[in-house]
Design a protein around this motif. Structure first.
Motif, PDB file in Angstrom:
ATOM      1  N   HIS A   1      11.348 -15.540 -12.416  1.00  0.00           N
ATOM      2  CA  HIS A   1      10.653 -14.424 -13.061  1.00  0.00           C
ATOM      3  C   HIS A   1      10.739 -13.146 -12.248  1.00  0.00           C
ATOM      4  N   GLN A   2      11.272 -13.221 -11.030  1.00  0.00           N
ATOM      5  CA  GLN A   2      11.243 -12.098 -10.103  1.00  0.00           C
ATOM      6  C   GLN A   2      12.530 -11.278 -10.142  1.00  0.00           C
ATOM      7  N   ILE A   3      12.375  -9.984  -9.821  1.00  0.00           N
ATOM      8  CA  ILE A   3      13.488  -9.052  -9.661  1.00  0.00           C
ATOM      9  C   ILE A   3      13.280  -8.313  -8.346  1.00  0.00           C
ATOM     10  N   PHE A   4      14.342  -8.199  -7.548  1.00  0.00           N
ATOM     11  CA  PHE A   4      14.311  -7.436  -6.303  1.00  0.00           C
ATOM     12  C   PHE A   4      15.099  -6.141  -6.482  1.00  0.00           C
ATOM     13  N   ILE A   5      14.496  -5.024  -6.122  1.00  0.00           N
ATOM     14  CA  ILE A   5      15.184  -3.731  -6.164  1.00  0.00           C
ATOM     15  C   ILE A   5      15.180  -3.136  -4.763  1.00  0.00           C
ATOM     16  N   HIS A   6      16.357  -2.892  -4.224  1.00  0.00           N
ATOM     17  CA  HIS A   6      16.425  -2.181  -2.950  1.00  0.00           C
ATOM     18  C   HIS A   6      16.225  -0.687  -3.186  1.00  0.00           C
ATOM     19  N   MET A   7      15.397  -0.067  -2.344  1.00  0.00           N
ATOM     20  CA  MET A   7      15.245   1.387  -2.326  1.00  0.00           C
ATOM     21  C   MET A   7      15.315   1.861  -0.892  1.00  0.00           C
ATOM     22  N   PRO A   8      15.830   3.053  -0.670  1.00  0.00           N
ATOM     23  CA  PRO A   8      15.801   3.601   0.685  1.00  0.00           C
ATOM     24  C   PRO A   8      14.374   3.636   1.219  1.00  0.00           C
ATOM     25  N   PHE A   9      14.259   3.415   2.497  1.00  0.00           N
ATOM     26  CA  PHE A   9      12.936   3.328   3.127  1.00  0.00           C
ATOM     27  C   PHE A   9      12.066   4.538   2.794  1.00  0.00           C
ATOM     28  N   GLU A  10      12.661   5.726   2.777  1.00  0.00           N
ATOM     29  CA  GLU A  10      11.868   6.947   2.603  1.00  0.00           C
ATOM     30  C   GLU A  10      11.333   7.108   1.184  1.00  0.00           C
ATOM     31  N   PHE A  11      11.863   6.324   0.228  1.00  0.00           N
ATOM     32  CA  PHE A  11      11.389   6.437  -1.159  1.00  0.00           C
ATOM     33  C   PHE A  11      10.565   5.236  -1.616  1.00  0.00           C
ATOM     34  N   THR A  12      10.649   4.123  -0.898  1.00  0.00           N
ATOM     35  CA  THR A  12       9.969   2.903  -1.351  1.00  0.00           C
ATOM     36  C   THR A  12       8.465   3.110  -1.492  1.00  0.00           C
ATOM     37  N   HIS A  13       7.838   3.633  -0.459  1.00  0.00           N
ATOM     38  CA  HIS A  13       6.376   3.797  -0.512  1.00  0.00           C
ATOM     39  C   HIS A  13       5.988   4.871  -1.522  1.00  0.00           C
TER      40      HIS A  13
ATOM     41  N   LEU B   1       2.983  -3.855  -9.188  1.00  0.00           N
ATOM     42  CA  LEU B   1       4.153  -4.451  -8.547  1.00  0.00           C
ATOM     43  C   LEU B   1       3.912  -4.420  -7.045  1.00  0.00           C
ATOM     44  N   ASN B   2       4.894  -4.828  -6.256  1.00  0.00           N
ATOM     45  CA  ASN B   2       4.740  -4.881  -4.801  1.00  0.00           C
ATOM     46  C   ASN B   2       5.846  -4.116  -4.101  1.00  0.00           C
ATOM     47  N   GLU B   3       5.493  -3.389  -3.034  1.00  0.00           N
ATOM     48  CA  GLU B   3       6.511  -2.844  -2.139  1.00  0.00           C
ATOM     49  C   GLU B   3       6.808  -3.889  -1.072  1.00  0.00           C
ATOM     50  N   ARG B   4       8.040  -3.976  -0.657  1.00  0.00           N
ATOM     51  CA  ARG B   4       8.453  -5.003   0.288  1.00  0.00           C
ATOM     52  C   ARG B   4       9.334  -4.397   1.381  1.00  0.00           C
ATOM     53  N   TYR B   5       9.188  -4.960   2.591  1.00  0.00           N
ATOM     54  CA  TYR B   5       9.982  -4.519   3.733  1.00  0.00           C
ATOM     55  C   TYR B   5      10.481  -5.763   4.469  1.00  0.00           C
ATOM     56  N   SER B   6      11.608  -6.300   4.017  1.00  0.00           N
ATOM     57  CA  SER B   6      12.192  -7.478   4.645  1.00  0.00           C
ATOM     58  C   SER B   6      13.693  -7.507   4.378  1.00  0.00           C
ATOM     59  N   TYR B   7      14.371  -8.430   5.058  1.00  0.00           N
ATOM     60  CA  TYR B   7      15.830  -8.478   4.997  1.00  0.00           C
ATOM     61  C   TYR B   7      16.350  -8.729   3.585  1.00  0.00           C
ATOM     62  N   ILE B   8      15.630  -9.518   2.780  1.00  0.00           N
ATOM     63  CA  ILE B   8      16.161  -9.871   1.464  1.00  0.00           C
ATOM     64  C   ILE B   8      16.119  -8.702   0.484  1.00  0.00           C
ATOM     65  N   TYR B   9      15.472  -7.608   0.881  1.00  0.00           N
ATOM     66  CA  TYR B   9      15.500  -6.368   0.094  1.00  0.00           C
ATOM     67  C   TYR B   9      16.406  -5.322   0.750  1.00  0.00           C
ATOM     68  N   ASN B  10      17.303  -5.779   1.632  1.00  0.00           N
ATOM     69  CA  ASN B  10      18.103  -4.847   2.433  1.00  0.00           C
ATOM     70  C   ASN B  10      17.185  -3.888   3.203  1.00  0.00           C
ATOM     71  N   SER B  11      16.123  -4.435   3.731  1.00  0.00           N
ATOM     72  CA  SER B  11      15.121  -3.781   4.588  1.00  0.00           C
ATOM     73  C   SER B  11      13.935  -3.203   3.823  1.00  0.00           C
ATOM     74  N   SER B  12      14.139  -2.659   2.617  1.00  0.00           N
ATOM     75  CA  SER B  12      13.002  -2.068   1.894  1.00  0.00           C
ATOM     76  C   SER B  12      13.274  -2.097   0.395  1.00  0.00           C
ATOM     77  N   GLY B  13      12.188  -2.254  -0.364  1.00  0.00           N
ATOM     78  CA  GLY B  13      12.374  -2.278  -1.805  1.00  0.00           C
ATOM     79  C   GLY B  13      11.132  -2.674  -2.565  1.00  0.00           C
ATOM     80  N   ILE B  14      11.340  -3.059  -3.812  1.00  0.00           N
ATOM     81  CA  ILE B  14      10.262  -3.342  -4.750  1.00  0.00           C
ATOM     82  C   ILE B  14      10.473  -4.737  -5.338  1.00  0.00           C
TER      83      ILE B  14
END
Length: 425
Positions: A316-328, A341-354
């Motif tokens: 049911h999940q979707i991962f979206i990578h966003m540049p660090f400066e825009f994620t938050h 939704l959730n903001e995420r900061y880990s390797y599986i989001y290429n460091s940052s994403g949603i």
């Protein structure tokens, strides 16, 4: 407190909660709306009753009348056998984290070493803290980012060389289920798979049910909370086919670690499983389809959606990578519009994403038109983030308001079927 004053204060607190729920765009992967049918038992008087001891047989020296409650355990087991192919099902724990904590306390000793899934690769962030507090040593499971799965050769090699008592896989973020069939397990290594996020997908045979792969001699436990893709109450569920696990677990949960069982929650879970046995396959088909359709729309609008071999998600999940400066900034704008939704900061989001989930909007019967609108809303919000203003505020608000008008639950029993239970609760 004078009652009228209490009423006004409570009204002022609770009314905004109702309004938020009515008007939000629910894309949180961790939440699910239960049906009127599943909600019925939550008002039952059995929440006030006590029962002690095993779920395998009614214990002596128990509370008078509890032998009647005991039959509820049997009904839960029967439904879990049907949906999950398990032999033992225990719904006494209270939440997902409470379930895993109880399993760790019941199955391991202070000083034991176990493997756990790392928070850096989607693992639940509470697990290292709980292990430390319980005196259980842990190693983080090595992970292959390209394959988006664990490094099984390295894990199996360490299992052979070192005294590792168990493996705890507890993933909060998961677009592909791990291939646990690659684990080379001896019968004395305990494997706990916390499938909180994907219990519904397993029950509907959309992803692998490991009870159908592992033998009964394997010390395998399938566990989790019951309010994600399985649209039930906030409750815990433990299932296994291992007699050794059952012996070590059954009487430790109660009376050792839990005394008062929230039996109305167990009843609600039973209603959820019955509902799911009827509608679950159709519902989960819609969930997996929608996660990939929405991900495709987002990808076409320029978002960097994480995928593997051309597939966006098996869950049911979707991962979206966003540049660090825009994620938050994107996350804060979603707060502004009541998009969960959730903001995420880990390797599986290429460091940052949603991280977002489609299980709740799929329950409303949303399809291509609604998903296209969601992707357009995301595009407009992201454009505003880049520009640093809210020039699309009115358009976005109106689009979300229109979507909020389509929030009627599907994949559930009719109102007439629900009414049949009205005299019981």
């Amino acid at each position: 407190m004078e009652f009228q004053k209490f009423y006004k204060e409570f009204y002022g607190i609770y009314k905004p909660i109702i309004e938020f729920e009515q008007n939000c765009l629910p894309l949180c992967a961790a939440e699910s709306e239960i049906s009127d049918f599943v909600r019925k038992p939550l008002s039952s008087f059995v929440q006030e009753k006590y029962i002690l001891g095993s779920i395998l047989g009614h214990s002596k020296n128990n509370f008078i009348g509890s032998e009647k409650l005991f039959k509820i355990y049997t009904l839960l087991t029967d439904l879990c056998k049907e949906l999950f192919s398990c032999k033992y099902a225990d719904g006494r724990t209270l939440t997902g984290v409470n379930t895993i904590t109880t399993l760790l306390m019941s199955l391991f000793e202070i000083g034991d070493t176990i493997y756990i899934s790392s928070p850096k690769y989607g693992g639940h962030s509470s697990m290292p803290k709980i292990c430390k507090r319980l005196g259980i040593n842990f190693l983080e499971m090595p992970y292959d980012l390209e394959k988006m799965d664990f490094c099984y050769d390295e894990i199996n090699n360490n299992l052979r060389k070192h005294s590792i008592k168990g493996i705890l896989i507890c993933l909060s973020d998961m677009i592909f289920q791990p291939d646990l069939s690659q684990l080379d397990l001896s019968t004395d290594v305990i494997l706990i798979y916390d499938a909180t996020q994907v219990l519904g997908l397993i029950a509907a045979d959309k992803i692998t049910n490991y009870f159908k792969l592992f033998s009964d001699e394997c010390s395998f436990v399938l566990a989790g909370s019951t309010h994600k893709t399985l649209p039930g109450p906030t409750n815990g569920l433990i299932m296994t086919n291992s007699q050794n696990i059952i012996r070590n677990l059954d009487l430790k949960i109660n009376p050792d670690y839990l005394r008062s069982i929230q039996m109305h929650q167990v009843l609600s879970l039973i209603f959820c499983l019955e509902e799911f046995s009827i509608f679950g396959k159709e519902y989960m088909d819609a969930v997996v389809k929608n996660s990939n359709v929405l991900a495709g729309y987002l990808n076409n609008k320029g978002f960097e959606v994480i995928e593997r071999n051309g597939v966006f998600s098996d869950t049911h999940q979707i991962f979206i990578h966003m540049p660090f400066e825009f994620t938050h900034a994107f996350y804060l704008d979603c707060q502004l519009y009541n998009i969960t939704l959730n903001e995420r900061y880990s390797y599986i989001y290429n460091s940052s994403g949603i991280r977002l989930g489609v299980q709740q909007i799929s329950r409303y019967g949303w399809g291509n038109n609604e998903l296209a609108s969601v992707s357009e809303i995301f595009k407009l919000i992201y454009e505003d983030c880049i520009l640093g203003n809210h020039i699309h505020y009115s358009k976005i608000s109106n689009m979300i308001k229109e979507l909020a008008n389509h929030k009627k639950l599907k994949y559930t029993l009719s109102s007439n079927d629900v009414l049949r239970f009205s005299n019981l609760f």
